[in-house]
Design a protein around this motif. Structure first.
Motif, PDB file in Angstrom:
ATOM      1  N   LEU A  86       0.829  -1.198   0.000  1.00 30.31           N
ATOM      2  CA  LEU A  86       0.000   0.000   0.000  1.00 30.31           C
ATOM      3  C   LEU A  86       0.866   1.251   0.000  1.00 30.31           C
ATOM      4  CD1 LEU A  86      -2.616  -1.079   2.705  1.00 30.31           C
ATOM      5  CD2 LEU A  86      -2.581  -1.631   0.258  1.00 30.31           C
ATOM      6  N   GLY A  87       0.286   2.344  -0.462  1.00 29.47           N
ATOM      7  CA  GLY A  87       0.999   3.613  -0.446  1.00 29.47           C
ATOM      8  C   GLY A  87       1.070   4.241  -1.822  1.00 29.47           C
ATOM      9  N   PHE A  88       2.118   5.029  -2.066  1.00 32.21           N
ATOM     10  CA  PHE A  88       2.301   5.691  -3.351  1.00 32.21           C
ATOM     11  C   PHE A  88       3.792   5.837  -3.606  1.00 32.21           C
ATOM     12  CE2 PHE A  88       1.686   8.846  -0.036  1.00 32.21           C
ATOM     13  CZ  PHE A  88       2.786   9.681  -0.178  1.00 32.21           C
ATOM     14  N   GLU A  89       4.153   6.102  -4.835  1.00 32.39           N
ATOM     15  CA  GLU A  89       5.563   6.226  -5.191  1.00 32.39           C
ATOM     16  C   GLU A  89       6.212   7.366  -4.420  1.00 32.39           C
ATOM     17  OE1 GLU A  89       8.397   6.799  -9.166  1.00 32.39           O
ATOM     18  OE2 GLU A  89       6.208   6.638  -9.364  1.00 32.39           O
ATOM     19  N   GLY A  90       7.298   7.072  -3.732  1.00 30.66           N
ATOM     20  CA  GLY A  90       8.000   8.082  -2.954  1.00 30.66           C
ATOM     21  C   GLY A  90       7.502   8.218  -1.528  1.00 30.66           C
ATOM     22  N   ASP A  91       6.599   7.324  -1.097  1.00 33.47           N
ATOM     23  CA  ASP A  91       6.032   7.469   0.253  1.00 33.47           C
ATOM     24  C   ASP A  91       7.052   7.195   1.360  1.00 33.47           C
ATOM     25  OD1 ASP A  91       6.299   4.735   0.082  1.00 33.47           O
ATOM     26  OD2 ASP A  91       4.175   4.273   0.334  1.00 33.47           O
ATOM     27  N   GLU A  92       8.211   6.638   0.999  1.00 30.19           N
ATOM     28  CA  GLU A  92       9.236   6.402   2.024  1.00 30.19           C
ATOM     29  C   GLU A  92       9.772   7.727   2.581  1.00 30.19           C
ATOM     30  OE1 GLU A  92      11.007   6.275  -2.100  1.00 30.19           O
ATOM     31  OE2 GLU A  92       9.376   5.231  -1.056  1.00 30.19           O
ATOM     32  N   ASP A  93       9.597   8.803   1.843  1.00 29.06           N
ATOM     33  CA  ASP A  93      10.037  10.127   2.303  1.00 29.06           C
ATOM     34  C   ASP A  93       8.891  10.958   2.862  1.00 29.06           C
ATOM     35  OD1 ASP A  93      12.699   9.645   1.438  1.00 29.06           O
ATOM     36  OD2 ASP A  93      12.149  10.171  -0.619  1.00 29.06           O
ATOM     37  N   PHE A  94       7.707  10.363   2.949  1.00 29.93           N
ATOM     38  CA  PHE A  94       6.554  11.107   3.438  1.00 29.93           C
ATOM     39  C   PHE A  94       6.621  11.220   4.962  1.00 29.93           C
ATOM     40  CE2 PHE A  94       2.044  11.867   4.410  1.00 29.93           C
ATOM     41  CZ  PHE A  94       1.753  12.839   3.467  1.00 29.93           C
ATOM     42  N   PRO A  95       6.242  12.364   5.541  1.00 30.18           N
ATOM     43  CA  PRO A  95       6.304  12.544   6.998  1.00 30.18           C
ATOM     44  C   PRO A  95       5.496  11.495   7.756  1.00 30.18           C
ATOM     45  CG  PRO A  95       5.878  14.635   5.898  1.00 30.18           C
ATOM     46  CD  PRO A  95       5.753  13.575   4.856  1.00 30.18           C
ATOM     47  N   GLN A  96       5.925  11.193   8.971  1.00 32.54           N
ATOM     48  CA  GLN A  96       5.290  10.144   9.760  1.00 32.54           C
ATOM     49  C   GLN A  96       4.397  10.682  10.879  1.00 32.54           C
ATOM     50  OE1 GLN A  96       5.713   6.738   8.951  1.00 32.54           O
ATOM     51  NE2 GLN A  96       6.613   7.732   7.158  1.00 32.54           N
ATOM     52  N   ASP A  97       4.468  11.988  11.168  1.00 33.60           N
ATOM     53  CA  ASP A  97       3.680  12.540  12.275  1.00 33.60           C
ATOM     54  C   ASP A  97       2.623  13.505  11.770  1.00 33.60           C
ATOM     55  OD1 ASP A  97       4.802  15.566  12.866  1.00 33.60           O
ATOM     56  OD2 ASP A  97       6.328  14.253  12.034  1.00 33.60           O
ATOM     57  N   PHE A  98       1.641  13.769  12.603  1.00 32.57           N
ATOM     58  CA  PHE A  98       0.464  14.551  12.231  1.00 32.57           C
ATOM     59  C   PHE A  98       0.822  15.953  11.740  1.00 32.57           C
ATOM     60  CE2 PHE A  98      -2.739  17.689  13.581  1.00 32.57           C
ATOM     61  CZ  PHE A  98      -3.806  17.287  12.812  1.00 32.57           C
ATOM     62  N   ILE A  99       1.602  16.700  12.507  1.00 37.30           N
ATOM     63  CA  ILE A  99       1.910  18.083  12.155  1.00 37.30           C
ATOM     64  C   ILE A  99       2.627  18.159  10.820  1.00 37.30           C
ATOM     65  CG2 ILE A  99       3.188  20.161  12.813  1.00 37.30           C
ATOM     66  CD1 ILE A  99       0.734  19.655  14.515  1.00 37.30           C
ATOM     67  N   GLN A 100       3.643  17.331  10.638  1.00 38.45           N
ATOM     68  CA  GLN A 100       4.403  17.358   9.394  1.00 38.45           C
ATOM     69  C   GLN A 100       3.557  16.926   8.196  1.00 38.45           C
ATOM     70  OE1 GLN A 100       7.502  18.626   8.915  1.00 38.45           O
ATOM     71  NE2 GLN A 100       7.279  19.263  11.061  1.00 38.45           N
ATOM     72  N   GLN A 101       2.632  16.011   8.419  1.00 41.20           N
ATOM     73  CA  GLN A 101       1.739  15.605   7.332  1.00 41.20           C
ATOM     74  C   GLN A 101       0.792  16.740   6.943  1.00 41.20           C
ATOM     75  OE1 GLN A 101      -0.174  11.971   8.585  1.00 41.20           O
ATOM     76  NE2 GLN A 101       1.652  10.720   8.215  1.00 41.20           N
ATOM     77  N   GLU A 102       0.350  17.503   7.935  1.00 39.75           N
ATOM     78  CA  GLU A 102      -0.570  18.606   7.661  1.00 39.75           C
ATOM     79  C   GLU A 102       0.099  19.740   6.889  1.00 39.75           C
ATOM     80  OE1 GLU A 102      -4.176  18.777   8.700  1.00 39.75           O
ATOM     81  OE2 GLU A 102      -3.450  16.754   8.323  1.00 39.75           O
ATOM     82  N   ILE A 103       1.391  19.982   7.158  1.00 39.72           N
ATOM     83  CA  ILE A 103       2.066  21.089   6.480  1.00 39.72           C
ATOM     84  C   ILE A 103       2.840  20.608   5.245  1.00 39.72           C
ATOM     85  CG2 ILE A 103       2.278  22.380   8.639  1.00 39.72           C
ATOM     86  CD1 ILE A 103       5.215  21.614   8.744  1.00 39.72           C
ATOM     87  N   TYR A 104       2.764  19.326   4.955  1.00 33.88           N
ATOM     88  CA  TYR A 104       3.499  18.749   3.826  1.00 33.88           C
ATOM     89  C   TYR A 104       3.230  19.476   2.507  1.00 33.88           C
ATOM     90  CZ  TYR A 104       4.585  15.478   0.052  1.00 33.88           C
ATOM     91  OH  TYR A 104       5.032  14.920  -1.124  1.00 33.88           O
ATOM     92  N   PRO A 105       1.957  19.727   2.122  1.00 38.33           N
ATOM     93  CA  PRO A 105       1.714  20.389   0.837  1.00 38.33           C
ATOM     94  C   PRO A 105       2.324  21.793   0.771  1.00 38.33           C
ATOM     95  CG  PRO A 105      -0.289  19.367   1.665  1.00 38.33           C
ATOM     96  CD  PRO A 105       0.708  19.344   2.786  1.00 38.33           C
ATOM     97  N   VAL A 106       2.341  22.501   1.886  1.00 38.35           N
ATOM     98  CA  VAL A 106       2.914  23.852   1.905  1.00 38.35           C
ATOM     99  C   VAL A 106       4.430  23.782   1.752  1.00 38.35           C
ATOM    100  CG1 VAL A 106       3.195  25.953   3.271  1.00 38.35           C
ATOM    101  CG2 VAL A 106       1.055  24.664   3.389  1.00 38.35           C
TER     102      VAL A 106
END
Length: 295
Positions: A271-291
């Protein structure tokens, strides 16, 4: 401007009072706070009793993160921004129409309140689900929106709480695109909306649960765990590179518009998407990821 400030103030006050009433006072069947807890507990028990991926822990990866997302998105998000923003957007849209000499009622094809309750409820459900199916498709198709939707697709082990793991921007998009279709078919009783909302909540929890169900012949009507697991597949063929199985509650839209994809049993797919190994693991970082990504 004063009117908008009053809308914001009333939105915050009204929803705060509603939330307090839900938690401490209201005992009716349409209590969303305790309804969410009961539905979540029942589906989790089903996961434990009938696990599809038997090696997956009961407290799977990100179980508690997704549980936090569940309550944050279902309740706190409304209090912090969503209700006020939705009310402001509706008022602004109506004001723009007013400048043009148009009323939102001009677009209303019929009033569901004038129809038999079952018919009106069915129309509301079908229109809202189709609009949400198409919105979901756009979240995958438009790169700007996909960057927000990645939060939901960062789930690596499926479980009921993954249903409500999404970026706060998503419901803004859903509600914005849903406003006009719902306005066209008229107003709805709050209890009618609650019925549809609870049904969608149950189906959504089951779709993401560790269950190997497809509901038999009903799989062509209702979304199900065996179908939805492929929506979260990391590897998809080129002709499905923008995703597949976009249905929220109903699967029929995917079969009608040829966006269905269930090539085999998906129990053990990654499961997941290409490059998800670099995706943030915590709530705050996930919320500001697009910015951060934009910068």
């Amino acid at each position: 401007m004063e009117n908008y400030i009053e809308i914001i103030k009333n939105s915050y006050l009204g929803y705060w009072n509603y939330l307090k009433n839900e938690i401490f006072f209201q005992n009716s069947w349409d209590n969303f706070f305790y309804g969410l807890i009961i539905v979540s507990f029942v589906v989790w028990i089903l996961e434990i009793a009938f696990p599809w991926r038997k090696n997956q822990p009961r407290f799977r990866k990100d179980f508690w993160l997704d549980t936090f997302y569940m309550f944050f998105n279902f309740f706190l998000l409304n209090l912090i921004v969503l209700i006020a923003l939705s009310n402001i957007a509706a008022a602004f849209f109506n004001d723009i129409l007013g400048v043009l000499g148009i009323s939102i009622s001009t677009f209303q094809l019929f009033d569901v309140d004038a129809l038999p309750k079952v018919v009106g409820l069915m129309i509301f459900f079908i229109v809202s689900d189709f609009t949400q199916w198409n919105t979901h498709r756009l979240l995958h198709r438009i790169p700007f929106l996909w960057n927000f939707h990645k939060v939901h697709h960062s789930v690596k082990e499926m479980g009921f709480a993954a249903h409500l793991r999404y970026h706060w921007m998503e419901p803004v998009v859903y509600k914005s695109l849903l406003y006009i279709p719902i306005a066209i078919i008229g107003g709805f009783d709050a209890q009618d909306v609650a019925i549809v909302h609870f049904f969608a909540l149950i189906i959504g929890h089951l779709n993401h649960a560790n269950l190997g169900w497809d509901y038999g012949v009903l799989k062509y009507i209702f979304n199900n765990p065996k179908m939805h697991i492929w929506h979260h597949a990391k590897d998809l063929p080129d002709h499905k590179k923008y995703g597949a199985n976009f249905g929220l509650t109903l699967s029929i839209w995917d079969y009608v518009f040829k966006t269905n994809h269930i090539p085999k049993d998906g129990r053990d797919i990654e499961l997941g998407f290409e490059g998800d190994e670099d995706f943030p693991q915590d709530f705050i970082q996930q919320e500001i990821y697009p910015v951060k990504l934009k910068k």
